[in-house]
Write a protein that holds these residues in place. Structure first.
Motif, PDB file in Angstrom:
ATOM      1  N   HIS A 484       0.869  -1.180   0.000  1.00 17.71           N
ATOM      2  CA  HIS A 484       0.000   0.000   0.000  1.00 17.71           C
ATOM      3  C   HIS A 484       0.899   1.220   0.000  1.00 17.71           C
ATOM      4  N   ASP A 485       0.566   2.215  -0.809  1.00 13.66           N
ATOM      5  CA  ASP A 485       1.359   3.447  -0.851  1.00 13.66           C
ATOM      6  C   ASP A 485       0.443   4.601  -1.191  1.00 13.66           C
ATOM      7  N   ARG A 486       0.889   5.784  -0.813  1.00 14.67           N
ATOM      8  CA  ARG A 486       0.195   7.014  -1.204  1.00 14.67           C
ATOM      9  C   ARG A 486       1.236   8.046  -1.617  1.00 14.67           C
ATOM     10  N   GLY A 487       0.781   9.079  -2.269  1.00 16.22           N
ATOM     11  CA  GLY A 487       1.698  10.115  -2.724  1.00 16.22           C
ATOM     12  C   GLY A 487       2.299  10.894  -1.565  1.00 16.22           C
ATOM     13  N   PRO A 488       3.277  11.762  -1.850  1.00 11.93           N
ATOM     14  CA  PRO A 488       3.931  12.526  -0.781  1.00 11.93           C
ATOM     15  C   PRO A 488       2.975  13.476  -0.080  1.00 11.93           C
ATOM     16  N   VAL A 489       3.356  13.896   1.119  1.00  7.90           N
ATOM     17  CA  VAL A 489       2.565  14.878   1.873  1.00  7.90           C
ATOM     18  C   VAL A 489       2.354  16.128   1.029  1.00  7.90           C
ATOM     19  N   THR A 490       3.423  16.571   0.375  1.00  9.09           N
ATOM     20  CA  THR A 490       3.352  17.709  -0.533  1.00  9.09           C
ATOM     21  C   THR A 490       4.376  17.509  -1.638  1.00  9.09           C
ATOM     22  N   SER A 491       4.100  18.074  -2.789  1.00  7.44           N
ATOM     23  CA  SER A 491       5.052  17.990  -3.896  1.00  7.44           C
ATOM     24  C   SER A 491       5.979  19.197  -3.942  1.00  7.44           C
ATOM     25  N   GLU A 492       5.823  20.113  -2.974  1.00  3.17           N
ATOM     26  CA  GLU A 492       6.609  21.346  -2.978  1.00  3.17           C
ATOM     27  C   GLU A 492       7.960  21.185  -2.289  1.00  3.17           C
ATOM     28  N   SER A 493       8.011  20.337  -1.242  1.00  5.15           N
ATOM     29  CA  SER A 493       9.246  20.166  -0.483  1.00  5.15           C
ATOM     30  C   SER A 493       9.165  18.844   0.280  1.00  5.15           C
ATOM     31  N   MET A 494      10.290  18.426   0.869  1.00  4.57           N
ATOM     32  CA  MET A 494      10.300  17.204   1.656  1.00  4.57           C
ATOM     33  C   MET A 494       9.701  17.509   3.033  1.00  4.57           C
ATOM     34  N   GLN A 495       8.586  16.875   3.328  1.00  2.00           N
ATOM     35  CA  GLN A 495       7.976  16.996   4.644  1.00  2.00           C
ATOM     36  C   GLN A 495       7.812  15.597   5.230  1.00  2.00           C
ATOM     37  N   MET A 496       8.104  15.487   6.510  1.00  2.00           N
ATOM     38  CA  MET A 496       8.072  14.191   7.184  1.00  2.00           C
ATOM     39  C   MET A 496       6.676  13.583   7.141  1.00  2.00           C
ATOM     40  N   GLY A 497       6.619  12.288   6.818  1.00  2.00           N
ATOM     41  CA  GLY A 497       5.335  11.607   6.782  1.00  2.00           C
ATOM     42  C   GLY A 497       5.533  10.126   6.548  1.00  2.00           C
ATOM     43  N   GLY A 498       4.434   9.432   6.270  1.00  2.00           N
ATOM     44  CA  GLY A 498       4.490   8.014   5.947  1.00  2.00           C
ATOM     45  C   GLY A 498       4.288   7.115   7.140  1.00  2.00           C
ATOM     46  N   SER A 499       4.457   5.829   6.919  1.00  2.00           N
ATOM     47  CA  SER A 499       4.209   4.815   7.944  1.00  2.00           C
ATOM     48  C   SER A 499       5.428   4.642   8.834  1.00  2.00           C
ATOM     49  N   TRP A 500       5.253   4.955  10.118  1.00  2.00           N
ATOM     50  CA  TRP A 500       6.311   4.768  11.116  1.00  2.00           C
ATOM     51  C   TRP A 500       6.482   3.286  11.425  1.00  2.00           C
ATOM     52  N   SER A 501       5.331   2.622  11.638  1.00  2.00           N
ATOM     53  CA  SER A 501       5.381   1.201  11.964  1.00  2.00           C
ATOM     54  C   SER A 501       4.101   0.531  11.500  1.00  2.00           C
ATOM     55  N   VAL A 502       4.224  -0.742  11.159  1.00  2.00           N
ATOM     56  CA  VAL A 502       3.055  -1.522  10.739  1.00  2.00           C
ATOM     57  C   VAL A 502       3.225  -2.932  11.280  1.00  2.00           C
ATOM     58  N   TYR A 503       2.151  -3.437  11.945  1.00  2.00           N
ATOM     59  CA  TYR A 503       2.236  -4.736  12.601  1.00  2.00           C
ATOM     60  C   TYR A 503       1.006  -5.581  12.306  1.00  2.00           C
ATOM     61  N   TRP A 504       1.239  -6.901  12.172  1.00  2.00           N
ATOM     62  CA  TRP A 504       0.127  -7.842  12.125  1.00  2.00           C
ATOM     63  C   TRP A 504      -0.455  -7.972  13.518  1.00  2.00           C
ATOM     64  N   TYR A 505      -1.799  -7.983  13.628  1.00  2.00           N
ATOM     65  CA  TYR A 505      -2.447  -8.187  14.920  1.00  2.00           C
ATOM     66  C   TYR A 505      -3.827  -8.793  14.701  1.00  2.00           C
ATOM     67  N   ASN A 506      -4.023  -9.990  15.201  1.00  2.00           N
ATOM     68  CA  ASN A 506      -5.337 -10.643  15.174  1.00  2.00           C
ATOM     69  C   ASN A 506      -5.979 -10.652  13.782  1.00  2.00           C
ATOM     70  N   GLY A 507      -5.182 -10.971  12.775  1.00  2.00           N
ATOM     71  CA  GLY A 507      -5.741 -11.170  11.445  1.00  2.00           C
ATOM     72  C   GLY A 507      -5.773  -9.969  10.534  1.00  2.00           C
ATOM     73  N   VAL A 508      -5.380  -8.804  11.047  1.00  2.00           N
ATOM     74  CA  VAL A 508      -5.260  -7.612  10.197  1.00  2.00           C
ATOM     75  C   VAL A 508      -3.878  -7.009  10.412  1.00  2.00           C
ATOM     76  N   ILE A 509      -3.529  -6.030   9.597  1.00  2.00           N
ATOM     77  CA  ILE A 509      -2.314  -5.268   9.861  1.00  2.00           C
ATOM     78  C   ILE A 509      -2.708  -3.829  10.142  1.00  2.00           C
ATOM     79  N   VAL A 510      -1.979  -3.217  11.068  1.00  2.00           N
ATOM     80  CA  VAL A 510      -2.295  -1.873  11.543  1.00  2.00           C
ATOM     81  C   VAL A 510      -1.068  -0.994  11.337  1.00  2.00           C
ATOM     82  N   SER A 511      -1.259   0.159  10.720  1.00  2.00           N
ATOM     83  CA  SER A 511      -0.157   1.063  10.390  1.00  2.00           C
ATOM     84  C   SER A 511      -0.330   2.393  11.116  1.00  2.00           C
TER      85      SER A 511
END
Length: 515
Positions: A484-511
């Protein structure tokens, strides 16, 4: 970006995998909450934004209990009821600032890391303004979550370098206590603030807070009595690891900057670009030193370039003396514990360590590996049977775009090792393969094993590179099977974002999405 995200995870046999081409993750449109998204072999079940007090503040790690996901944030924690994965509900906002709020759960206890200078013992939001303060929290907070929607702050343990991350160890032979391994990577706090803290080298002061981890013992019947019981020095005799230079895109940026007259400096043998704001401050100092006023002259720029080595040595230390050049890491970034097999994987800045944790208060290093393709050993994940371990490389510290088209796939990636007779044997690298833009911080980050009998499958966060799932059953042939992916926070400059952590839990994954 969203506050928390859950995904269903159907998996097909590897011989049925057909990776989309061209890769749909390349060229996605930007946006904070409305970025273009794409999935493959995943179904997005829900996406929820954070509440007002947490909006715009970094979301960090995740922990779980029952039907709840606990999401760390630099302002505290959020507790989500995810019993209905298509409509999670925020049931508690607990405002208690402290970076980076790494979270773990054992039974009815919640542990939260604090490392930054602004965290307060009383969870106040006003921060700490003085260099030395008895109000500052740098260490671990302990909460009673027997009523998870009403957490009770019951204790804390202060440490000399704070807690960047921590790991909870339940010894199979001890039902009365749990142990918390503390990894603190910040500077050593003053002795005036916490007695006994020393930043001297161990050969100058055997009680130095450098080159060690902390082990906290937490009595389950009296968690308020939690305290440090040992400070193991698991880094002895490690020398400075090999490292790679700048990536092609970074070299090009450096050469272009030099051609435009920008200032550079050399640190630990590598030429780097001096931030423009810092350069302006230094030039202003050169002008004032000669008694001048107004804008700097060409002669001032020449003077600054001549004095740069001395200035950098004064600010950062020389970094080139014999003792500092031969030293290995002074701390781990994260330690992954597998008490059932008596082993831990220490991701320790310049090294990956294998630890014997059969005695939880006295972990011992049994193997260490370094790799010139790795810049910063960040975290570890064991296979379910303990025969393999994956280490991640957080090249660039997580705040830089390190998944550009020209970036080597061996840098900022995973390294897969097999374990044989207490030794780690390298097999292969694996990196999220879709090229990301210069506006997207992207590098290997937190993930977890997905427990599938007979298979070794991991889900992993890549910051603004999104999340992906890969099969490493054959350690020499890891295969991406979902993303799964999405575009950048902004196309104007580098701004911090995205998935810090993602874990499997009880049959789903949580990001946990940063922005």
């Amino acid at each position: 970006m969203t506050g928390v995200q859950t995904c269903a995870l159907p998996i097909s046999p590897l011989n049925e995998v057909s990776i989309p081409s061209p890769d749909p993750r390349v060229g996605l449109k930007a946006g904070l909450f409305d970025a273009e998204q794409v999935t493959w072999n995943l179904e997005v079940l829900s996406q929820l934004p954070p509440p007002k007090d947490f909006l715009g503040v970094t979301n960090s790690d995740l922990a779980f209990k029952g039907n709840y996901a606990i999401q760390g944030n630099y302002n505290g924690v959020m507790i989500w009821d995810i019993s209905n994965t298509r409509a999670p509900v925020l049931v508690k906002e607990y405002l208690c600032p402290a970076s980076q709020s790494d979270v773990s759960v054992y039974g009815d206890l919640l542990f939260i890391s604090g490392e930054g200078l602004g965290g307060r013992l009383d969870c106040g939001t006003e921060g700490v303004s003085t260099a030395v303060s008895q109000d500052r929290l740098r260490g671990i907070r302990i909460f009673d979550i027997s009523d998870i929607e009403q957490p009770k702050y019951i204790s804390n343990v202060q440490t000399c370098r704070g807690s960047h991350t921590h790991s909870v160890l339940k010894d199979p032979n001890d039902d009365e206590n749990v142990y918390v391994y503390i990894s603190g990577s910040a500077s050593v706090r003053p002795d005036e603030e916490l007695e006994g803290c020393s930043a001297a080298s161990p050969d100058e002061d055997p009680n130095s807070a450098l080159f060690r981890i902390e082990v906290i013992k937490v009595p389950l019947d009296n968690p308020q009595d939690a305290a440090i019981v040992s400070s193991p020095r698991i880094f002895e005799d490690l020398v400075a690891p090999p490292n790679h230079g700048l990536a092609p895109a970074d070299l090009q940026e450096l050469e272009e900057a030099k051609a435009n007259g920008q200032f550079t400096f050399v640190r630990n043998g590598q030429e780097r670009l001096l931030p423009s704001r810092f350069a302006a401050q230094l030039l202003k100092g050169v002008v004032e030193q000669r008694g001048g006023t107004g804008e700097p002259t060409k002669a001032d720029s020449v003077t600054l370039r001549q004095n740069m080595p001395m200035i950098i040595a004064q600010v950062f230390g020389s970094g080139d003396d014999e003792s500092s050049s031969r030293r290995g890491p002074t701390q781990c970034h994260d330690i992954t514990l597998y008490p059932e097999i008596g082993l831990a994987g220490g991701a320790c800045e310049g090294y990956g360590l294998l630890l014997d944790i059969s005695d939880p208060t006295n972990p011992k290093r049994i193997d260490a590996v370094a790799d010139s393709n790795f810049a910063y050993w960040h975290s570890a994940t064991f296979s379910n049977d303990g025969s393999k371990v994956i280490f991640t490389d957080e090249w660039g510290g997580g705040g830089q775009p390190k998944c550009r088209e020209s970036d080597p796939l061996e840098w900022g990636a995973n390294a897969i090792f097999t374990l044989e007779n207490g030794k780690m044997n390298f097999q292969e690298y694996f990196k999220m393969p879709a090229a990301q833009t210069t506006e997207e911080n992207c590098v290997a980050h937190n993930g977890s094993l997905i427990p599938i009998p007979g298979r070794d499958v991991m889900v992993q966060a890549w910051y603004q590179g999104g999340i992906n799932v890969f099969d490493f059953t054959d350690p020499n042939n890891p295969v991406e099977i979902a993303f799964h992916d999405r575009g950048p926070v902004t196309s104007e400059s580098m701004q911090m974002g995205g998935s810090w952590s993602v874990y499997w839990y009880n049959g789903v994954i949580v990001s946990s999405e940063i922005a």
